[in-house]
Design a protein around this motif. Structure first.
Motif, short mmCIF file in Angstrom:
data_model
loop_
_atom_site.label_atom_id
_atom_site.label_comp_id
_atom_site.label_asym_id
_atom_site.label_seq_id
_atom_site.Cartn_x
_atom_site.Cartn_y
_atom_site.Cartn_z
N ASP A 7 0.83 -1.21 0.00
CA ASP A 7 0.00 0.00 0.00
C ASP A 7 0.86 1.26 0.00
OD1 ASP A 7 -2.53 -1.01 -0.18
OD2 ASP A 7 -2.87 -1.09 1.96
N GLY A 8 2.08 1.13 0.50
CA GLY A 8 3.02 2.25 0.46
C GLY A 8 2.52 3.46 1.20
N THR A 9 2.63 4.62 0.56
CA THR A 9 2.25 5.88 1.20
C THR A 9 0.86 6.33 0.79
OG1 THR A 9 3.31 7.11 -0.61
CG2 THR A 9 4.65 6.64 1.33
N THR A 10 0.09 5.44 0.15
CA THR A 10 -1.25 5.83 -0.32
C THR A 10 -2.27 5.86 0.80
OG1 THR A 10 -1.83 3.55 -0.87
CG2 THR A 10 -0.76 4.85 -2.59
N GLN A 11 -1.95 5.25 1.94
CA GLN A 11 -2.89 5.21 3.05
C GLN A 11 -2.65 6.40 4.00
OE1 GLN A 11 -5.31 3.06 2.91
NE2 GLN A 11 -4.40 2.03 1.14
N PRO A 12 -3.67 6.79 4.74
CA PRO A 12 -3.51 7.92 5.68
C PRO A 12 -2.71 7.54 6.92
CG PRO A 12 -5.73 7.02 5.83
CD PRO A 12 -5.07 6.33 4.68
N PHE A 13 -2.28 6.28 7.04
CA PHE A 13 -1.51 5.84 8.20
C PHE A 13 -0.58 4.73 7.76
CE2 PHE A 13 -5.93 4.38 8.22
CZ PHE A 13 -5.74 3.07 7.81
N ARG A 14 0.47 4.50 8.53
CA ARG A 14 1.45 3.46 8.23
C ARG A 14 0.90 2.08 8.58
NH1 ARG A 14 5.37 5.45 4.87
NH2 ARG A 14 6.11 7.47 5.61
N SER A 15 1.36 1.08 7.85
CA SER A 15 0.87 -0.29 8.10
C SER A 15 1.70 -1.01 9.16
CB SER A 15 0.88 -1.09 6.80
OG SER A 15 2.16 -1.10 6.21
N TRP A 16 2.96 -0.60 9.38
CA TRP A 16 3.83 -1.38 10.25
C TRP A 16 3.37 -1.44 11.72
CZ3 TRP A 16 6.12 1.03 14.32
CH2 TRP A 16 6.32 2.41 14.23
N PRO A 17 2.76 -0.38 12.30
CA PRO A 17 2.29 -0.55 13.69
C PRO A 17 1.22 -1.63 13.82
CG PRO A 17 2.41 1.78 13.11
CD PRO A 17 2.54 1.00 11.84
N TYR A 18 0.37 -1.73 12.82
CA TYR A 18 -0.70 -2.74 12.86
C TYR A 18 -0.12 -4.14 12.67
CZ TYR A 18 -3.63 1.37 12.40
OH TYR A 18 -4.23 2.58 12.61
N PHE A 19 0.90 -4.23 11.83
CA PHE A 19 1.57 -5.52 11.64
C PHE A 19 2.23 -5.98 12.94
CE2 PHE A 19 5.84 -7.35 10.89
CZ PHE A 19 5.45 -8.64 10.52
N ILE A 20 2.95 -5.08 13.60
CA ILE A 20 3.60 -5.42 14.86
C ILE A 20 2.56 -5.79 15.91
CG2 ILE A 20 5.00 -4.51 16.77
CD1 ILE A 20 6.51 -2.84 14.69
N GLY A 21 1.49 -5.00 16.00
CA GLY A 21 0.45 -5.29 16.97
C GLY A 21 -0.24 -6.61 16.70
N ALA A 22 -0.40 -6.96 15.43
CA ALA A 22 -1.06 -8.22 15.07
C ALA A 22 -0.26 -9.43 15.54
CB ALA A 22 -1.29 -8.29 13.57
N ASN A 23 1.06 -9.28 15.66
CA ASN A 23 1.88 -10.39 16.16
C ASN A 23 1.63 -10.66 17.63
OD1 ASN A 23 4.10 -11.50 14.16
ND2 ASN A 23 3.80 -9.34 13.66
N GLY A 24 1.08 -9.68 18.34
CA GLY A 24 0.80 -9.87 19.76
C GLY A 24 -0.67 -10.06 20.07
N THR A 25 -1.53 -9.44 19.28
CA THR A 25 -2.97 -9.47 19.60
C THR A 25 -3.83 -9.99 18.44
OG1 THR A 25 -3.32 -7.19 18.87
CG2 THR A 25 -2.68 -7.53 21.17
N GLY A 26 -3.22 -10.42 17.36
CA GLY A 26 -3.98 -11.00 16.25
C GLY A 26 -4.92 -10.01 15.60
N VAL A 27 -6.17 -10.44 15.41
CA VAL A 27 -7.13 -9.62 14.66
C VAL A 27 -7.51 -8.34 15.40
CG1 VAL A 27 -8.13 -11.55 13.39
CG2 VAL A 27 -9.08 -10.94 15.61
N ILE A 28 -7.28 -8.29 16.71
CA ILE A 28 -7.64 -7.08 17.46
C ILE A 28 -6.87 -5.87 16.94
CG2 ILE A 28 -7.49 -5.95 19.72
CD1 ILE A 28 -8.26 -8.60 20.99
N CYS A 29 -5.61 -6.06 16.57
CA CYS A 29 -4.82 -4.96 15.99
C CYS A 29 -4.89 -4.93 14.47
CB CYS A 29 -3.36 -5.08 16.42
SG CYS A 29 -2.94 -4.07 17.85
N LEU A 30 -5.12 -6.07 13.86
CA LEU A 30 -5.10 -6.13 12.40
C LEU A 30 -6.35 -5.55 11.78
CD1 LEU A 30 -3.76 -7.22 9.78
CD2 LEU A 30 -5.04 -9.34 10.16
#
Length: 227
Positions: A69-92
């Motif tokens: 998605d690159g920079t086309t989104q209004p927010f970065r994807s990496w915080p959600y990816f990191i959060g998903a490794n700890g909380t699954g769908v709750i962060c994803l």
């Protein structure tokens, strides 16, 4: 809009259910997670081990689509990816709800995106998954796992989380957008991947063509190499 409503209902239901069960209030949860993280697996059911580490495979599957998605989104994807490794769908799921549909890619690809775009990454994830499932099948105790699923909140929730990762994949526009970026227009491919939990997305990562880079981007990279 219907997809986003469905994703929101899944998210809020699972979030409330998780808070209600409150696995962190159970003293055995921390010791179990520590054993899983430090590979002290002698007295841990192999089925739970497989599910726990497959919950690391699933965020990687999503990352292979999200980061394009690159920079086309209004927010970065990496915080959600990191959060998903700890909380699954709750962060994803929040990322999947609020992202804007994006069916184009403008390069160049950085080092991370080249890794996530590589078929070898998909092959590695596929082999890891096969190894984990084989371990669960041959070394796991299904009777014990079912008992833990009924009595231990952490085991119960991580199992449901794994199932929701499978369910959410075809509901989001993320997969369809990734197909469009690569010029894949066959509806049969979409359904073949979407209807086969876990192995459908893994096979897609192994077989999909690479993201195209514009000629301007390739020329820019070439000029940097020869400068």
């Amino acid at each position: 809009m219907g997809r986003k409503i469905a994703l929101f209902l899944i998210w809020i239901t699972f979030l409330v259910y998780t808070v209600w069960l409150d696995p962190l209030a159970q003293p055995e949860t921390f010791s179990l997670v520590w054993k899983l993280l430090t590979f002290q697996l002698a007295d841990v059911n192999a089925i739970l081990v497989a599910i726990f580490w497959l919950m690391g495979v699933w965020p990687m599957i999503y990352a292979c689509l999200m980061f394009a998605d690159g920079t086309t989104q209004p927010f970065r994807s990496w915080p959600y990816f990191i959060g998903a490794n700890g909380t699954g769908v709750i962060c994803l799921i929040p990322y999947l709800i609020f992202r804007k549909s994006n069916q184009e890619f403008s390069g160049p690809k950085d080092k991370l995106l080249k890794i996530l775009d590589s078929r070898w990454t998909g092959i590695f994830l596929l082999l890891t998954t096969i190894g984990l499932l084989a371990y669960a099948i041959f070394a796991g105790d299904w009777g014990d796992y079912i008992q833990q699923f009924k009595t231990r909140e952490f085991v119960h929730l991580i199992s449901l989380d794994f199932c929701l990762m499978c369910l959410v994949f075809p509901l989001t526009s993320l997969f369809g957008d990734d197909m469009a970026r690569r010029g894949i227009k066959e509806a049969r491919i979409f359904w073949a991947v979407a209807l086969v939990p876990l192995f459908g997305p893994l096979a897609y990562l192994c077989l999909r063509p690479p993201l195209p880079e514009s000629s301007a981007d390739v020329s820019f990279q070439a000029s940097n190499l020869t400068a």
